[in-house]
Design a protein around this motif. Structure first.
Motif, PDB file in Angstrom:
ATOM      1  N   ILE A   1       0.602  -1.081  -0.218  1.00 43.99           N
ATOM      2  CA  ILE A   1      -0.059  -0.183   0.016  1.00 43.99           C
ATOM      3  C   ILE A   1       0.784   0.927  -0.151  1.00 43.99           C
ATOM      4  N   SER A   2       2.238   1.464   0.955  1.00 41.62           N
ATOM      5  CA  SER A   2       2.457   2.353   1.166  1.00 41.62           C
ATOM      6  C   SER A   2       3.234   2.367  -0.677  1.00 41.62           C
ATOM      7  N   ARG A   3       3.963   1.793  -1.249  1.00 43.22           N
ATOM      8  CA  ARG A   3       4.420   1.987  -1.677  1.00 43.22           C
ATOM      9  C   ARG A   3       3.680   1.933  -3.458  1.00 43.22           C
ATOM     10  N   TYR A   4       2.547   1.243  -3.207  1.00 39.80           N
ATOM     11  CA  TYR A   4       1.831   0.976  -4.551  1.00 39.80           C
ATOM     12  C   TYR A   4       0.794   2.508  -4.680  1.00 39.80           C
ATOM     13  N   LEU A   5       0.112   2.989  -3.517  1.00 38.02           N
ATOM     14  CA  LEU A   5      -1.191   3.985  -3.785  1.00 38.02           C
ATOM     15  C   LEU A   5      -0.578   5.517  -2.915  1.00 38.02           C
ATOM     16  N   PHE A   6       0.770   5.328  -1.936  1.00 34.53           N
ATOM     17  CA  PHE A   6       1.014   6.595  -1.685  1.00 34.53           C
ATOM     18  C   PHE A   6       2.435   6.739  -2.131  1.00 34.53           C
ATOM     19  N   SER A   7       2.262   8.122  -1.772  1.00 35.34           N
ATOM     20  CA  SER A   7       3.812   8.913  -2.034  1.00 35.34           C
ATOM     21  C   SER A   7       5.033   8.480  -1.268  1.00 35.34           C
ATOM     22  N   SER A   8       5.185   7.026  -0.642  1.00 38.46           N
ATOM     23  CA  SER A   8       6.498   7.096   0.151  1.00 38.46           C
ATOM     24  C   SER A   8       6.784   7.984   0.877  1.00 38.46           C
TER      25      SER A   8
ATOM     26  N   ALA B   1      -6.421   0.674 -10.040  1.00 33.60           N
ATOM     27  CA  ALA B   1      -6.632  -0.075 -10.507  1.00 33.60           C
ATOM     28  C   ALA B   1      -5.679  -0.596 -12.287  1.00 33.60           C
ATOM     29  N   ASP B   2      -4.269   0.218 -11.822  1.00 32.12           N
ATOM     30  CA  ASP B   2      -3.697   0.427 -12.926  1.00 32.12           C
ATOM     31  C   ASP B   2      -2.793  -1.028 -12.692  1.00 32.12           C
ATOM     32  N   TYR B   3      -3.018  -0.701 -11.635  1.00 27.74           N
ATOM     33  CA  TYR B   3      -1.801  -2.006 -10.529  1.00 27.74           C
ATOM     34  C   TYR B   3      -2.523  -3.391 -10.853  1.00 27.74           C
ATOM     35  N   LEU B   4      -3.564  -2.835 -10.483  1.00 33.87           N
ATOM     36  CA  LEU B   4      -4.744  -4.558  -9.984  1.00 33.87           C
ATOM     37  C   LEU B   4      -5.565  -4.772 -10.897  1.00 33.87           C
ATOM     38  N   PRO B   5      -4.836  -4.469 -12.545  1.00 30.29           N
ATOM     39  CA  PRO B   5      -6.463  -4.773 -13.306  1.00 30.29           C
ATOM     40  C   PRO B   5      -7.166  -5.565 -13.437  1.00 30.29           C
TER      41      PRO B   5
ATOM     42  N   GLU C   1     -13.853  -0.398 -15.644  1.00 29.09           N
ATOM     43  CA  GLU C   1     -14.576   0.475 -15.635  1.00 29.09           C
ATOM     44  C   GLU C   1     -15.339   1.456 -14.408  1.00 29.09           C
ATOM     45  N   LEU C   2     -14.383   0.904 -12.872  1.00 33.08           N
ATOM     46  CA  LEU C   2     -14.224   2.200 -12.687  1.00 33.08           C
ATOM     47  C   LEU C   2     -13.847   3.359 -12.103  1.00 33.08           C
ATOM     48  N   LYS C   3     -12.269   3.498 -13.150  1.00 35.50           N
ATOM     49  CA  LYS C   3     -11.664   4.728 -13.880  1.00 35.50           C
ATOM     50  C   LYS C   3     -12.044   5.105 -14.267  1.00 35.50           C
ATOM     51  N   SER C   4     -13.591   4.638 -15.406  1.00 38.52           N
ATOM     52  CA  SER C   4     -14.509   5.323 -15.642  1.00 38.52           C
ATOM     53  C   SER C   4     -15.512   6.163 -15.568  1.00 38.52           C
ATOM     54  N   SER C   5     -15.963   5.029 -14.372  1.00 35.53           N
ATOM     55  CA  SER C   5     -16.798   5.463 -13.352  1.00 35.53           C
ATOM     56  C   SER C   5     -16.870   6.822 -12.975  1.00 35.53           C
TER      57      SER C   5
END
Length: 218
Positions: free
Chosen positions: A26-33, A97-101, A184-188
């Motif tokens: 989570i720290s590496r991919y979702l936050f700017s750690s 969504a980009d990391y876990l499509p 689909e979540l990204k566009s929604s």
């Protein structure tokens, strides 16, 4: 009227792999750690039944956003109720969504809750169903009242709840959209952002009940 901050603004329902959602991932991919100081609150496994265990992952928090995997629900909540933080949550979801499509998902909820601590009786009566007078005449009391309406809003389902406790009223909005994929979540979420839905909820309260958020819309 004020924000109720005891809720998750965004929850995504899906087949999340708890072994992926470590504090390190989570720290590496979702936050700017490299730029954010994060805190980790360790979760526990709690029994759902004699045959199953519900797993709650560690909650990872920055100064702006908290992330928690609770069973099949991945939850994002703001530390402060500010538009910039709602936008930050949205950016994190797009990264996700980009990391876990290929993660299977069912849908997502966008939720907002507002509290008015003192509502006058005339306004209170407009919120109540007409049969409440007959119920009280029959001899029953209702110290806690909850009224739920299912609305169709922005081509999605919105569950609108009014909770009345004495002179305090809580308004809860839960916008739900089904999903077939994270793309689909990204566009929604780009089409109807968290800030847009928050502003629409406030507009609804303002125009139907003539109540305003303290300090104006934030």
């Amino acid at each position: 009227m004020r924000f109720d901050d005891s809720f998750d603004v965004l929850s995504i329902l899906g087949g999340w792999n708890r072994h992926v959602f470590t504090p390190e991932w989570i720290s590496r991919y979702l936050f700017s750690s490299d730029f954010e100081e994060l805190s980790v609150e360790v979760g526990t496994e709690r029994p759902k039944s004699n045959f199953d265990v519900e797993y709650v992952s560690p909650r990872v928090s920055s100064e702006e956003v908290r992330v928690l995997l609770d069973g099949s629900s991945l939850n994002f909540s703001p530390v402060k109720m500010e538009d910039e933080i709602f936008d930050r949550i949205q950016e994190m979801v797009i990264q996700l969504a980009d990391y876990l499509p290929h993660t299977p998902v069912l849908g997502y909820n966008v939720s907002f809750s507002f509290v008015e601590d003192s509502v006058d009786e005339n306004l209170m009566e407009t919120m109540r169903p007409s049969d409440l007078v007959d119920i009280q005449s029959w001899g029953a009391k209702s110290p806690l009242e909850q009224y739920t309406r299912q609305l169709v809003w922005y081509e999605r389902t919105c569950f609108f709840v009014i909770l009345i406790e004495g002179s305090k009223v809580t308004f809860k909005f839960n916008f739900y959209s089904s999903l077939e994929s994270l793309s689909e979540l990204k566009s929604s979420i780009a089409e109807n952002s968290l800030v847009v839905l928050k502003n629409e909820a406030l507009k609804f309260i303002r125009e139907i009940y003539s109540l305003e958020l303290e300090g104006g819309e934030k």
